[in-house]
Structure formats: structure tokens, C-alpha cells
Design a protein around this motif. Structure first.
Motif, PDB file in Angstrom:
ATOM      1  N   TRP A  64       0.808  -1.215   0.000  1.00 54.77           N
ATOM      2  CA  TRP A  64       0.000   0.000   0.000  1.00 54.77           C
ATOM      3  C   TRP A  64       0.845   1.271   0.000  1.00 54.77           C
ATOM      4  N   ARG A  73      -1.365   6.391  -0.627  1.00 54.83           N
ATOM      5  CA  ARG A  73      -1.074   7.409   0.384  1.00 54.83           C
ATOM      6  C   ARG A  73      -1.316   8.824  -0.147  1.00 54.83           C
ATOM      7  N   TYR A  95      -2.053   0.905   7.665  1.00 54.55           N
ATOM      8  CA  TYR A  95      -3.072   0.227   6.869  1.00 54.55           C
ATOM      9  C   TYR A  95      -3.456  -1.072   7.565  1.00 54.55           C
ATOM     10  N   GLN A 102      -8.050  -2.597  13.227  1.00 62.02           N
ATOM     11  CA  GLN A 102      -7.168  -1.582  13.797  1.00 62.02           C
ATOM     12  C   GLN A 102      -7.466  -1.380  15.275  1.00 62.02           C
ATOM     13  N   SER A 229     -11.880   4.619   6.991  1.00 64.03           N
ATOM     14  CA  SER A 229     -11.899   3.889   5.721  1.00 64.03           C
ATOM     15  C   SER A 229     -12.841   4.594   4.755  1.00 64.03           C
ATOM     16  N   GLY A 241     -10.389  -3.141   3.728  1.00 64.08           N
ATOM     17  CA  GLY A 241      -9.413  -2.066   3.665  1.00 64.08           C
ATOM     18  C   GLY A 241      -9.739  -0.890   4.568  1.00 64.08           C
ATOM     19  N   SER A 242      -8.758  -0.463   5.338  1.00 62.05           N
ATOM     20  CA  SER A 242      -8.890   0.714   6.185  1.00 62.05           C
ATOM     21  C   SER A 242      -7.510   1.293   6.399  1.00 62.05           C
ATOM     22  N   TYR A 243      -7.472   2.489   6.950  1.00 64.27           N
ATOM     23  CA  TYR A 243      -6.190   3.115   7.220  1.00 64.27           C
ATOM     24  C   TYR A 243      -6.328   3.978   8.462  1.00 64.27           C
ATOM     25  N   PRO A 268      -1.962  -5.997   1.351  1.00 67.34           N
ATOM     26  CA  PRO A 268      -3.389  -5.667   1.354  1.00 67.34           C
ATOM     27  C   PRO A 268      -4.089  -6.164   0.086  1.00 67.34           C
ATOM     28  N   LEU A 273      -7.273  -1.136  -2.520  1.00 66.76           N
ATOM     29  CA  LEU A 273      -6.438   0.020  -2.841  1.00 66.76           C
ATOM     30  C   LEU A 273      -6.962   0.733  -4.082  1.00 66.76           C
ATOM     31  N   HIS A 276     -10.207   2.669  -3.234  1.00 68.33           N
ATOM     32  CA  HIS A 276      -9.945   3.858  -2.430  1.00 68.33           C
ATOM     33  C   HIS A 276      -9.337   4.990  -3.274  1.00 68.33           C
TER      34      HIS A 276
END
Length: 391
Positions: A64, A73, A95, A102, A229, A241-243, A268, A273, A276
């Protein structure tokens, strides 16, 4: 032009909301207004990007952090700059597969079994499962009760303030003053803060979401994380997927070490990706159209509640597509209401007790308006019958 009125049949797609309805309600043929995903297709820009990536045909291991100006990013940085007038240090990003994953990792890093985790009530049930599932104690304080919040944070074994910003299920958008007060209380009582901001992009017009990274300074010992996310607002949670942003550089490094080694999650999902990046680069017009549509649906909900259930005072949420409705003035038993909704009306609507506050319902109206009309009308009919019968 996106047609949010279009009906899309989600049955047979392994949908939790549609195909998994019997798991929670015991009956499979109900019209669902439950788990917080939407019945709308993802934005055309996202779908086009996914098709192009699939057409490439190779799905090897991914990173990622790669991609430079066209990568993940930078897409996040662009989104926060354009949407929230907020500068993001892309080196501070982490990520993970989901916001809850998380949270689970941060709970293990920053708390011990038996420690207290303070949340606002009503409480998103995913928080309760994550906190209690790891042996921590969930300590609820009512939304807006600052005295109760400080009392719980002051307890010696309270270790974390877990925010939902905007708040689920009430849709409350915290003001900058409220967030600043939370930060000061957390610092005073040496409590870490985790701010789940997955509903932020769905903030309604007239309200302003303030990212936690604007409230708390980064640096060693800062003790905070923002987790979020794009899956909620752009409706692709099944892609995962999350960040997040973690203020302390050492804690950030430890988080990534745990995710990449202990959890084995170094690579990931590439389609997450892809989705997003497309959403954050090209999805803003679609999102604004969605927000306008949901606002119109919320107006309809209010009109029908006022007409059909005098005594129920409800205003649209400040964020999101979840209508949190207080039925306590009607004096209706929650169990009987659920029986009436399921057995007679054939609809599935989440009871307030799921979030620790009986007497409410949470109605998901992230759907074509004709479906939302059926849901609120069913609720009005069921509540009216019970009120007439003495509830």
C-alpha cells in the motif's frame, strides 16, 4: 447522472443485510433496514477503476506504500486536503483490513485485560464486541454528559477513550470545542484516544467534521490514533481495507510490525487500494449527490413520523444514513415491537437494545427512497397498533 432511485436486487450476493437476515431475526424473507451498508452501487469512477485493474489479470502481492503520486497514500493526502482542509503526513499512515481490526490491535497495544475503555452510549455494537472480546471493560457515558465522561476517565484503570466521530448510531457530529474538551480530559487523566471516523464523509450539509489529527498534536508519547476507511461512504465494505494515523512514531512502527508479522497481513487487497484511490481522486461529485439524496430521504422519514406518530420528536442525523428514532414517549415494549415488525410487517429494523439503549430503533435508509418509505411506514403501523393496544 447517478440514479439513487434504481432498485438493485442484492439477494444471492452473500449480503449480510439481505441473505443473512435469518441469523439475527430468525426469518429469512424480511425487508431489511439493518447493517450499515447501502443498497446503492459504488461510484462509476470506482467501478471503472476496478474493471481496469481486473482486466490487467495479475493479482500478486501488493504494498500500500507504493505508487508515488498515483498511489494510495497520496490519494488519502489529497482527500483530506480537499475535503477537510487538513494536511496529512503520509509517513504517519498505517493500513489494516478493517477499522475494527485496527481497533483490536490498538486495544492490545494500549490496554491490558481488565482495563476500562470509555465510550459514548448508545454504543456501536462492534465496539462492544471488540472491547469485551479482548477482556476489557466497556464503560459507557451518555452522549453529551461531560460530567459522566470525566468521572469515567478519572478512574485509575480507565486506559482508553474510544470515540465514534461522527457518532454511530445517533449521527452526532462532534464540534471542534467538544473534541478539544475530550482531548484535554484525556491528557489530564493520561488516557489514550482512538477516534473511529468511518462515517465522516457522510456528514450532512450545515455540519463540519473535524478530524482528530487537527485536535491532537503528533509526536512521542502523544497517545492517539485516528482510524477510518472509504468503504462506508463509497459503499464497498466487501472489498475490505482501512487506514489510520497514529500520533506517536514509535507506536506507529509497533502497529505496523504487529500487523505485518504477528498478524501476517503485509499484503493488502489490491482491489481495495484501487477502489480507495478512485474514490478519493474522482468520487467527490458522486458522494455529494448521495448526501443530497439521503438528506431528502431523511426529510421524508421526519414527515411520516410526525404525521403517523404524534409525540415522537425526531430530527435528521447530522451525519450518515442511519435514522436513530426515540420511541420511548409511546411507552411501547421493545420486544413486542420487534415481534410486530417481523411477524406482521415483515421488515427487519435494528432495536435500540443492540446498542445498549432500549426504546429506540435504528433504521437504515441508505437505499432507494421507495424502500425507505416502506420501512418507515411499517414502523409507524406497528407502533400505532401497539400504542392502541396498550403496548
Amino acid at each position: 447522472m447517478d440514479d439513487f432511485d434504481e432498485i438493485r436486487d442484492r439477494r444471492g450476493t452473500w449480503s449480510v443485510q439481505w441473505d443473512g437476515i435469518a441469523d439475527r431475526f430468525g426469518v429469512s424473507d424480511l425487508l431489511p433496514f439493518t447493517i450499515s451498508d447501502m443498497d446503492f452501487a459504488s461510484p462509476p469512477a470506482v467501478l471503472d477503476a476496478l474493471r481496469a485493474r481486473i482486466d490487467h489479470g495479475v493479482f500478486g502481492y501488493t504494498d500500500w506504500r507504493l505508487g508515488g503520486p498515483d498511489g494510495f497514500r497520496e490519494a488519502v493526502r489529497h482527500w483530506y486536503a480537499s475535503r477537510y482542509d487538513t494536511a496529512i503526513d503520509t509517513e504517519a499512515l498505517v493500513y489494516a483490513p478493517s477499522v475494527l481490526s485496527q481497533l483490536s490491535q490498538l486495544l492490545q497495544m494500549w490496554t491490558e485485560p481488565g482495563d476500562g475503555v470509555v465510550v459514548h452510549t448508545p454504543t456501536y455494537d462492534g465496539f462492544r464486541k471488540a472491547v469485551t472480546g479482548l477482556g476489557r471493560e466497556l464503560r459507557g457515558v451518555p452522549v453529551g454528559d461531560t460530567a459522566a465522561l470525566e468521572r469515567e476517565l478519572a478512574r485509575p484503570d480507565s486506559r482508553m477513550l474510544l470515540l465514534c466521530s461522527p457518532h454511530n448510531p445517533t449521527g452526532r457530529v462532534w464540534t471542534e470545542k467538544e473534541l478539544t474538551d475530550f482531548h484535554e480530559l484525556a491528557e489530564w487523566h493520561d488516557v489514550t484516544v482512538v477516534s473511529d471516523e468511518i462515517h465522516a464523509d457522510l456528514t450532512a450539509d450545515g455540519h463540519r467534521h473535524v478530524p482528530w489529527s487537527r485536535i491532537a498534536e503528533p509526536g512521542p508519547g502523544s497517545g492517539w490514533a485516528l482510524i477510518t476507511s472509504g468503504t462506508k461512504a463509497f459503499n464497498f465494505p466487501a472489498l475490505s481495507g482501512s487506514y489510520g494515523l497514529i500520533g506517536d512514531p514509535d507506536e506507529r512502527t509497533e502497529f505496523l510490525r504487529r500487523m505485518e508479522t504477528a498478524e501476517g497481513l503485509a499484503s493488502p487487497a489490491v482491489l481495495s487500494l484501487t477502489a480507495h484511490i478512485a474514490a478519493y481522486r474522482h468520487g467527490a461529485p458522486w458522494l455529494d449527490g448521495l448526501r443530497r439524496y439521503v438528506a431528502g430521504t431523511m426529510e421524508m422519514v421526519g414527515e411520516r413520523l410526525r404525521a403517523g406518530l404524534p409525540g415522537v420528536e425526531w430530527i435528521p442525523p447530522q451525519a450518515g444514513y442511519l435514522a436513530w428514532i426515540d420511541l420511548r414517549p409511546l411507552g411501547i415494549d421493545e420486544t413486542r415491537l420487534q415481534e410486530e415488525l417481523v411477524r406482521t410487517e415483515r421488515v427487519a429494523i435494528m432495536p435500540g437494545g443492540t446498542y445498549g439503549t432500549p426504546g429506540f430503533v435504528r433504521l437504515n435508509v441508505g437505499c432507494p427512497r421507495t424502500k425507505a418509505e416502506r420501512g418507515v411506514d411499517a414502523l409507524v403501523r406497528a407502533a400505532t397498533r401497539l400504542r392502541t393496544d396498550g403496548g
